[in-house]
Design a protein around this motif. Structure first.
Motif, short mmCIF file in Angstrom:
data_model
loop_
_atom_site.label_atom_id
_atom_site.label_comp_id
_atom_site.label_asym_id
_atom_site.label_seq_id
_atom_site.Cartn_x
_atom_site.Cartn_y
_atom_site.Cartn_z
N GLU A 47 0.99 -1.23 -0.05
CA GLU A 47 0.00 -0.04 0.03
C GLU A 47 0.79 1.13 0.13
OE1 GLU A 47 -0.29 -2.47 2.19
OE2 GLU A 47 -2.18 -3.31 1.99
N ALA A 48 1.91 0.98 0.62
CA ALA A 48 3.07 2.28 0.57
C ALA A 48 4.39 1.60 0.26
CB ALA A 48 3.06 2.94 2.00
N ASN A 49 5.30 2.46 -0.64
CA ASN A 49 6.45 2.01 -1.09
C ASN A 49 7.39 2.03 0.06
OD1 ASN A 49 5.56 1.97 -3.60
ND2 ASN A 49 5.83 4.18 -3.98
N ASN A 50 8.48 1.21 0.13
CA ASN A 50 9.64 1.16 0.93
C ASN A 50 10.62 1.90 0.12
OD1 ASN A 50 11.19 -1.16 -0.40
ND2 ASN A 50 9.15 -2.19 0.29
N TRP A 51 11.69 2.31 1.12
CA TRP A 51 12.79 2.91 0.58
C TRP A 51 13.73 2.06 -0.78
CZ3 TRP A 51 18.16 2.14 0.06
CH2 TRP A 51 19.02 3.10 -0.28
N TYR A 52 13.52 0.78 -0.85
CA TYR A 52 14.23 0.08 -1.76
C TYR A 52 13.61 0.25 -3.24
CZ TYR A 52 16.71 -1.19 2.47
OH TYR A 52 17.43 -1.12 3.54
N CYS A 53 12.44 0.47 -3.13
CA CYS A 53 11.65 0.95 -4.47
C CYS A 53 12.29 2.09 -5.15
CB CYS A 53 10.25 1.14 -4.26
SG CYS A 53 9.20 -0.36 -3.49
N TYR A 54 12.55 3.26 -4.39
CA TYR A 54 12.91 4.46 -4.88
C TYR A 54 14.54 4.10 -5.51
CZ TYR A 54 9.03 6.48 -2.41
OH TYR A 54 7.82 6.78 -1.91
#
Length: 422
Positions: A47-54
């Protein structure tokens, strides 16, 4: 994509492998970040992105910028942005390669590899027996040998409390039942991880952005003199010196170039589009800006955010004037996290299937080092090799040889953050 979660051994093996090109190495790291992001999603949700997505998309962009071959998309895009006529493309490429030099490519790759090692080792250990352990490149440790100059000059110090905060917030997010609460906690973890890794990358970023100016004003004429006198000089020391320690003319030109590059040429890669950082940050299609900028309820997360932004949305999302500025850069990054936190496209595989399969195979190459800390195993002739004449690219940057063949193993340290994160 493999169903097997990434492990600490995987991270260490990828970071320790030295025989890839700089561009391929960054692409492997980008795919590895994607794997870590997907693994975390099994506990934190999507539902929300974690830092590793960016980090996935950032590292992919780094890989493209490190490809300086004849068909380099980075050079093509750079020439297009500067509106270089077709008949001058070859001259432009030759000039750009001279200005960037091998220390740009190898220095950026080395910093990217070190940050991957430190941030990914934290994520893969979160729910192991030692969830609060991570690996750090520690040239300052008493247990390590005297490090090469480029290592101490390319990794800036950073406050480890941010890693502790990130670990605690991700563990709390995994235990939160309310999706809104979990999203806030993940936002806090994202801010903390970026605060750490952006500080670590500060020196490397300055090397990358300032190097063309320093080559023109401080290195080029010394190189000519060196050819005549056959006396070598400390090129890397000139490239890596602090901005404040540069001569007046160099400082002024660096400020002008960095500002020009930030406002007109630099963009942050996302799967939706490239965000031009010199312009105000806007919400992508489907994102409600008012909801994205809703007041942060969690006190710890709010305090982390307030280190870099205010609740003044217009001021916080304004374009960046100088990407070298840690404070200005972090303001934009934290705003980017808030606006793009629910953009699920960031979880996409960043490569087509055939490339992704090739990178998955590439990840398995190499061996896990026997030790992650301890005394240096001296290799005969190392000091002597530093004084040899090197073939290209070392003929323009002698330190490039050591950077290209650098071994992290003697400089790795396992850090215990805090048992309370279990």
């Amino acid at each position: 994509m493999s169903d097997t979660p990434m492990t600490a051994d995987d991270v260490l093996r990828i970071a320790a492998y030295k025989d890839r090109s700089a561009a391929l190495e960054a692409m492997v790291i980008a795919y590895s970040y994607h794997r870590v992001a997907a693994d975390l999603a099994t506990r934190l949700g999507r539902e929300a992105n974690n830092w590793y997505c960016y980090a996935t998309w950032t590292s992919k962009a780094v890989g493209e910028s490190l490809d300086l071959g004849p068909d380099s998309p980075f050079i093509e895009d750079f020439g297009r942005r500067l509106r270089v006529p077709q008949r001058f493309k070859r001259v432009f490429r030759a000039a750009l390669l001279t200005l960037l030099g091998p220390s740009y490519q190898l220095g950026l790759a080395l910093a990217n590899r070190a940050i991957f090692l430190e941030t990914a080792s934290l994520a893969v250990n979160l729910w192991n027996d030692s969830p609060d352990r991570f690996l750090r490149v520690s040239p300052e440790s008493d247990l390590t040998p005297t490090p090469p100059e480029f290592l101490t000059n390319l990794l800036s110090p950073a406050d480890a409390r941010y890693l502790k905060d990130a670990a605690q917030l991700m563990v709390e997010a995994a235990g939160a039942d309310d999706p809104e609460v979990r999203a806030e906690l993940m936002l806090g973890a994202n801010i903390a991880l970026s605060a750490y890794e952006q500080a670590r990358a500060q020196a490397a970023l300055e090397l990358v952005l300032y190097r063309p100016v320093r080559w023109l004003t401080r290195v080029s004429w010394r190189s000519l003199r060196s050819l005549v006198t056959r006396r070598r000089f400390a090129r890397f020391r000139l490239y890596a010196a602090a901005h404040a320690d540069q001569p007046w003319l160099t400082r002024k030109l660096e400020d002008l170039w960095s500002s020009l590059y930030t406002r007109h040429l630099f963009a942050v890669r996302t799967p939706l589009s490239d965000i031009k950082v010199g312009r105000p940050l806007t919400a992508p299609a489907g994102v409600d800006m008012a909801k994205a900028w809703a007041p942060i309820q969690n006190e710890k997360v709010r305090k982390l955010a307030e280190e870099f932004i205010t609740e003044d949305q217009e001021a916080s999302t304004a374009g960046v004037t100088d990407w070298v500025s840690y404070r200005d850069r972090m303001r934009f990054i934290v705003s980017y996290f808030r606006v793009y936190q629910r953009v699920d496209a960031l979880y996409r595989v960043p490569f087509d299937q055939q490339v992704a399969e090739g990178l998955a195979e590439e990840m398995r190459r190499g061996f896990v080092p026997d030790a992650i800390s301890g005394m240096f195993d001296s290799r005969p002739g190392l000091r002597e090799r530093r004084t040899k004449f090197y073939a290209y690219p070392a003929e323009t940057d002698p330190d490039a040889h050591e950077m290209a063949h650098f071994d992290f193993e003697p400089f790795l340290e396992a850090i215990q953050l805090d048992p309370a994160t279990k």
